[in-house]
Scaffold this active site. Structure first.
Site, short mmCIF file in Angstrom:
data_model
loop_
_atom_site.label_atom_id
_atom_site.label_comp_id
_atom_site.label_asym_id
_atom_site.label_seq_id
_atom_site.Cartn_x
_atom_site.Cartn_y
_atom_site.Cartn_z
N GLY A 13 0.83 -1.21 0.00
CA GLY A 13 0.00 0.00 0.00
C GLY A 13 0.86 1.25 0.00
O GLY A 13 1.87 1.30 0.69
N ARG A 23 13.22 10.09 -3.15
CA ARG A 23 14.08 11.24 -3.48
C ARG A 23 15.42 11.14 -2.74
O ARG A 23 16.49 11.37 -3.32
CB ARG A 23 13.33 12.51 -3.08
CG ARG A 23 14.09 13.82 -3.18
CD ARG A 23 13.11 14.93 -2.81
NE ARG A 23 13.70 16.24 -2.73
CZ ARG A 23 14.27 16.75 -1.64
NH1 ARG A 23 14.38 16.01 -0.55
NH2 ARG A 23 14.73 17.97 -1.66
N VAL A 26 17.64 8.36 -4.17
CA VAL A 26 18.23 8.77 -5.45
C VAL A 26 19.36 9.77 -5.21
O VAL A 26 20.49 9.58 -5.68
CB VAL A 26 17.15 9.39 -6.37
CG1 VAL A 26 17.79 10.01 -7.61
CG2 VAL A 26 16.13 8.33 -6.77
N ARG A 74 0.95 -5.28 -6.08
CA ARG A 74 1.17 -6.56 -5.40
C ARG A 74 1.59 -7.55 -6.48
O ARG A 74 1.13 -7.45 -7.62
CB ARG A 74 -0.11 -7.03 -4.71
CG ARG A 74 -0.69 -5.93 -3.81
CD ARG A 74 -1.62 -6.48 -2.77
NE ARG A 74 -2.35 -5.37 -2.12
CZ ARG A 74 -1.86 -4.64 -1.13
NH1 ARG A 74 -0.66 -4.85 -0.67
NH2 ARG A 74 -2.58 -3.68 -0.59
N ASP A 105 5.89 -5.10 6.05
CA ASP A 105 6.47 -6.41 6.36
C ASP A 105 6.49 -7.36 5.17
O ASP A 105 7.47 -8.08 4.96
CB ASP A 105 5.68 -7.07 7.49
CG ASP A 105 6.24 -6.69 8.86
OD1 ASP A 105 7.37 -6.15 8.90
OD2 ASP A 105 5.56 -6.92 9.87
N THR A 127 4.35 2.57 5.47
CA THR A 127 2.95 2.14 5.52
C THR A 127 2.23 3.03 6.53
O THR A 127 2.80 3.35 7.58
CB THR A 127 2.78 0.66 5.93
OG1 THR A 127 1.43 0.45 6.38
CG2 THR A 127 3.71 0.24 7.06
N ILE A 128 0.99 3.39 6.23
CA ILE A 128 0.28 4.29 7.16
C ILE A 128 -0.06 3.61 8.48
O ILE A 128 -0.34 4.26 9.47
CB ILE A 128 -1.01 4.88 6.52
CG1 ILE A 128 -2.04 3.78 6.24
CG2 ILE A 128 -0.70 5.72 5.31
CD1 ILE A 128 -3.45 4.33 6.03
N ASP A 129 -0.04 2.26 8.49
CA ASP A 129 -0.56 1.52 9.66
C ASP A 129 0.32 1.56 10.90
O ASP A 129 -0.13 1.23 11.99
CB ASP A 129 -0.80 0.05 9.29
CG ASP A 129 -2.05 -0.14 8.44
OD1 ASP A 129 -2.66 0.87 8.06
OD2 ASP A 129 -2.40 -1.30 8.17
N ASP A 131 2.53 -0.62 11.61
CA ASP A 131 2.39 -1.99 12.12
C ASP A 131 3.67 -2.82 11.97
O ASP A 131 3.61 -4.04 11.91
CB ASP A 131 1.23 -2.70 11.40
CG ASP A 131 1.42 -2.78 9.90
OD1 ASP A 131 2.36 -2.14 9.37
OD2 ASP A 131 0.65 -3.49 9.24
N ARG A 156 -17.64 15.82 13.77
CA ARG A 156 -18.02 16.34 15.09
C ARG A 156 -18.95 17.55 14.96
O ARG A 156 -19.95 17.67 15.69
CB ARG A 156 -16.77 16.75 15.87
CG ARG A 156 -17.08 17.42 17.21
CD ARG A 156 -15.91 18.25 17.67
NE ARG A 156 -14.80 17.40 18.05
CZ ARG A 156 -14.66 16.87 19.28
NH1 ARG A 156 -15.54 17.12 20.21
NH2 ARG A 156 -13.64 16.12 19.56
N ARG A 173 -5.46 -2.68 9.66
CA ARG A 173 -6.03 -4.04 9.57
C ARG A 173 -5.74 -4.86 10.82
O ARG A 173 -6.61 -5.47 11.39
CB ARG A 173 -5.42 -4.73 8.35
CG ARG A 173 -6.41 -5.48 7.53
CD ARG A 173 -5.83 -6.07 6.29
NE ARG A 173 -4.62 -5.40 5.83
CZ ARG A 173 -4.24 -5.39 4.56
NH1 ARG A 173 -4.98 -5.96 3.65
NH2 ARG A 173 -3.12 -4.81 4.20
O1 F6P Z 1 -1.55 -1.30 4.87
C1 F6P Z 1 -2.16 -0.08 4.67
C2 F6P Z 1 -3.63 -0.26 4.41
O2 F6P Z 1 -4.15 1.01 4.08
C3 F6P Z 1 -4.44 -0.90 5.54
O3 F6P Z 1 -4.76 -0.01 6.57
C4 F6P Z 1 -5.64 -1.39 4.78
O4 F6P Z 1 -6.22 -2.46 5.45
C5 F6P Z 1 -5.06 -1.82 3.47
O5 F6P Z 1 -3.86 -1.11 3.30
C6 F6P Z 1 -5.95 -1.60 2.29
O6 F6P Z 1 -5.35 -2.17 1.17
P1 F6P Z 1 -5.84 -1.92 -0.32
O7 F6P Z 1 -5.21 -0.65 -0.79
O8 F6P Z 1 -5.33 -3.09 -1.05
O9 F6P Z 1 -7.33 -1.80 -0.30
#
Ligand code: F6P
Length: 322
Positions: A13, A23, A26, A74, A105, A127-129, A131, A156, A173
Site C-alpha cells: 500500500g 528522493r 536517489v 502486489r 512487512d 505504511t500508514i498503519d 504496524d 463532530r 487491519r
Molecule cells: O496497509 C495499509 C492499508 O491502508 C491498511 O490499513 C488497509 O487495510 C489496506 O492497506 C488496504 O489495502 P488496499 O489498498 O489493497 O485496499
C-alpha cells in the site's frame, strides 16, 4: 570495475512520504557515486523490467506529493521461489547490484528472499498503519492520522448540531495505532482496536450513558478497520442508547494527500541511510526508528519481532475521554 548501480522500489500500500524516501535514495545514492534506477510498480515491475535511470532532477518537485511516483503493486508471481529467482536474474540482466525496498512487512519478506537469491536489499518502513514491530515509526503514519483527525473534526461539527453519535472506522487491519492516536486527538468516548477485546455494554453503552448524565450530548466512537462492523455497531448503539447514530468509513482518503513535515523528514532520513548502507556493501538490513533514532537491523531478526501495543496510552485515553 563498473560503477555500482542500485534500484529503488515502493511496494504494498502506498503511504504519504514514500516520495521523500525515494528522493533521498536517489540523491544520496548519486552523491556516493552510484547509479540509481527507479523500479516502477514494485516487484511486479522488476519482473517486467519496468526500470528507469534516475538523475538529480528525476526527483524534483515530489517531496510534497502523496502517493508514490514509482507506483506500487502486489505481485503474486514474485511470491514464489521461481519469481524471486526471475527477479534476481532481471537485476543481473539490467545491472542492478542492490535494491532499496520501501514498504511494509510483506515487502521486507520479499527483500529478504531477493537478498537470498544474491541481490543485496535494504528495507525502509513505509505504511500508514505503523504496524512494523521493529520500528517505532513507519513513513505515512503521521499524515494518515492528521487526515483522520481533520475528517473526524468535520463529523463532530454535524454530530454536535444534531446531538448524534458518530461511529468512525479508520484504517489499520491488524494494528490499532491510527485508531488509538486519532481517538485521543478527537476525544473519542470509546476506541476499539484489534489488540484489545471489547464489551459492547461496558466499553460503549455504559461510557456513553455516564457521559450523557454529565451533560454531553454528542459522541464519537473510533473503530479500527481490524475490528470493523461499524454499520451494525451504529445500529446497536442507537437501539441501546436511543441516541441517533451514524457510521462513517474513512477508507483510502487516509492514504492520500501531501505528507506532513514528520513524514517528509523521516522519509528523507531513512531513504538516505538506506542508500548509504548499500554504498557500504551492507545487505539484508532494514532501516528502523528505535528510541527516536534512525538505525538498522537484520531483516530476518526484524521480521521475527512481535509488536507491542501501547496499553498505557490506551488506558490514558479511557481515563480522559469521558
Ligand atoms: O496497509 C495499509 C492499508 O491502508 C491498511 O490499513 C488497509 O487495510 C489496506 O492497506 C488496504 O489495502 P488496499 O489498498 O489493497 O485496499
Amino acid at each position: 570495475m563498473a560503477t555500482k548501480a542500485i534500484g529503488v522500489l515502493t511496494s504494498g500500500g502506498d503511504a504519504p512520504g514514500m516520495n521523500a524516501a525515494v528522493r533521498a535514495v536517489v540523491r544520496a545514492g548519486l552523491s556516493y557515486g552510484m547509479r540509481v534506477m527507479g523500479i516502477q510498480r514494485g516487484y511486479n515491475g522488476l519482473l517486467n523490467g519496468e526500470v528507469v535511470e534516475m538523475n538529480l532532477r528525476s526527483v524534483s518537485d515530489i517531496i510534497h506529493r502523496g502517493g508514490t511516483v514509482l507506483y506500487t503493486a502486489r505481485s503474486p508471481e514474485f511470491n514464489t521461489p521461481a519469481g524471486v529467482q526471475k527477479a534476481a536474474d532481471k537485476c543481473h540482466e539490467i545491472g542492478i547490484d542492490g535494491v532499496v525496498v520501501i514498504g511494509g512487512d510483506g515487502s521486507f519478506r520479499g527483500a529478504r528472499d531477493l537478498t537470498g537469491a544474491g541481490i543485496p536489499c535494504i528495507g525502509v518502513p513505509g505504511t500508514i498503519d505503523n504496524d512494523i514491530a521493529s520500528s517505532e515509526y513507519t513513513i505515512g503514519f503521521d499524515t494518515a492520522m492528521n487526515t483522520a483527525v481533520q475528517m473526524v473534526d468535520r463529523l463532530r461539527d454535524t454530530m454536535e448540531s444534531h446531538d448524534r453519535c458518530s461511529v468512525v472506522q479508520v484504517m489499520g487491519r491488524r494494528c490499532g495505532d491510527i485508531a488509538l492516536q486519532t481517538g485521543i486527538a478527537v476525544g473519542a468516548t470509546s476506541i476499539l482496536v484489534p489488540e484489545v477485546p471489547f464489551d459492547f455494554q461496558k466499553d460503549i453503552v455504559d461510557r456513553m450513558t455516564f457521559t450523557q448524565k454529565t451533560g454531553k450530548k454528542h459522541f464519537i466512537i473510533i473503530v479500527a478497520e481490524g475490528v470493523g462492523g461499524v454499520e451494525k455497531l451504529a445500529k446497536n448503539i442507537e437501539e441501546a442508547t436511543g441516541i441517533e447514530t451514524r457510521a462513517t468509513i474513512l477508507g483510502h482518503v487516509q492514504r492520500g494527500g501531501s505528507p506532513t513535515l514528520r513524514d517528509r523528514v523521516v522519509g528523507s532520513r531513512m531513504g538516505a541511510v538506506a542508500a548509504k548502507l548499500l554504498h557500504e556493501e551492507k545487505s539484508n538490513r532494514v532501516v528502523v526508528m528505535r528510541g527516536g533514532k534512525i538505525t538498522d537491523l537484520d531483516i530476518t531478526e526484524a521480521l521475527n519481532m512481535k509488536r507491542v501495543f501501547d496499553k498505557d496510552l490506551y488506558d490514558i485515553a479511557l481515563r480522559i475521554s469521558i
